[in-house]
Enzyme design. Sequence first.
Site, short mmCIF file in Angstrom:
data_model
loop_
_atom_site.label_atom_id
_atom_site.label_comp_id
_atom_site.label_asym_id
_atom_site.label_seq_id
_atom_site.Cartn_x
_atom_site.Cartn_y
_atom_site.Cartn_z
N GLY A 10 0.85 -1.20 0.00
CA GLY A 10 0.00 0.00 0.00
C GLY A 10 0.88 1.24 0.00
N GLN A 14 -1.92 7.50 1.02
CA GLN A 14 -1.61 8.76 1.72
C GLN A 14 -0.43 8.59 2.69
OE1 GLN A 14 -4.25 10.10 4.79
NE2 GLN A 14 -3.75 12.24 4.52
N ASP A 36 2.19 -1.98 -4.35
CA ASP A 36 0.79 -1.54 -4.32
C ASP A 36 0.05 -2.30 -5.41
OD1 ASP A 36 -1.64 0.08 -4.07
OD2 ASP A 36 -0.36 1.53 -3.05
N ILE A 37 -1.26 -2.17 -5.40
CA ILE A 37 -2.09 -2.87 -6.39
C ILE A 37 -1.88 -2.27 -7.79
CG2 ILE A 37 -4.14 -1.45 -5.93
CD1 ILE A 37 -4.68 -5.10 -6.34
N ARG A 38 -1.50 -0.97 -7.82
CA ARG A 38 -1.17 -0.33 -9.10
C ARG A 38 -0.19 0.80 -8.84
NH1 ARG A 38 -6.20 1.51 -7.70
NH2 ARG A 38 -7.20 -0.27 -8.66
N ASP A 54 -1.24 -7.70 -4.97
CA ASP A 54 -2.59 -7.65 -4.43
C ASP A 54 -2.50 -8.12 -2.98
OD1 ASP A 54 -5.17 -8.02 -3.64
OD2 ASP A 54 -5.75 -9.33 -5.32
N TYR A 144 -15.41 0.04 8.80
CA TYR A 144 -13.97 0.31 8.94
C TYR A 144 -13.54 0.13 10.40
CZ TYR A 144 -9.75 3.34 8.91
OH TYR A 144 -8.50 3.86 9.04
C1 AKB Z 1 -10.74 8.09 8.18
O1 AKB Z 1 -11.26 9.21 8.29
O2 AKB Z 1 -11.35 7.09 7.81
C2 AKB Z 1 -9.30 7.93 8.58
C3 AKB Z 1 -9.15 7.48 9.99
C4 AKB Z 1 -9.49 8.40 11.10
O3 AKB Z 1 -8.74 6.38 10.23
N1 AKB Z 1 -8.59 9.15 8.36
#
Ligand code: AKB
Length: 314
Positions: A10, A14, A36-38, A54, A144
């Site tokens: 990765g 960022q 990275d993937i690309r 990948d 997430y």
């Molecule tokens: C997001 O906003 O998803 C990220 C984080 C806080 O992990 N920057």
Amino acid sequence: MNDTKILIIGACGQIGSELTLKLREIYGTENVIASDIRKGEQDVFKTGPFEIVDAMNYEQVEALVNKYKVDEVYLMAALLSATAEKNPAFAWDLNMNSLFHVLNLAKDKKIKKIFWPSSIAVFGPTTPKQNTPQYTVMEPSTVYGISKQAGERWCEYYFNKYGVDVRSIRYPGLISWKTPPGGGTTDYAVDIYYKAVSDNNYTCFLSENTELPMMYMDDAIRATIGIMQAKAEDIKIRSAYNLAAMSFTPKEIAVAIAKEKSGFKISYEPDFRQAIADSWPSSIDDSAAANDWNWKPEYNLENMTKVMLENLSK
Ligand code: AKB
């Protein structure tokens, strides 16, 4: 230390892109393999070894580890909070499978050390919002956050059960002028600087008093390399460390920008990301990181704002 071979998965994202360049400075270009993937439009593939991989494919990751005799892996591939809400199943697969692959490579003694990023997203609406402790209620309400919370449990499990040397920090929102973020809820705090420079106004997707923990990228990179270089016995937390630098609201960052750019205006049009932001802490207690491996931030809202505007105006 200079013979340590490092793989960054990765590397075009960022954090990955700035991390790669810093690690190449420290460990030597040939010792830091970016993947990275690309290929992104990044310096990362012009300044040293670069491979397409990948992160969800165990054989591909293992082949890279074998090819370069990798010692340490920084696994930076992930789908962030806002994008993950649009594709929960894929977010879960990517965030979890890639972690299992590197944890299993370390369990099988093919690599020696892992860095895996966690996030303030591990916290949820029932977590105390101010000065959120290291150990507290954690009921994340985003896919997430759920993947990061589960990942933390697995990191600790692999450390306790198999002695895997895995280290992690809970990043706050990260701000940089070098590489734009992709798909996070805290991205407004980067977008606002770009718009301040181009248009002198910004329409924010969060409401004016939404306070979130944030950090300038240089501090985040120092923390990442700092925790990886710390002695193993100093890393007492094997899930993930709280990490903090500053907290502010959209209104407060707008005031800081207006001090540097007169006439700067902000307006507010909150969207689905407001609910995500509302479920996260406003500020973080990072005393465990300070005590265990001497973490200390250097940037606050004022000096970060100056650096951001200066560089984006060039
Ligand atoms: C997001 O906003 O998803 C990220 C984080 C806080 O992990 N920057």
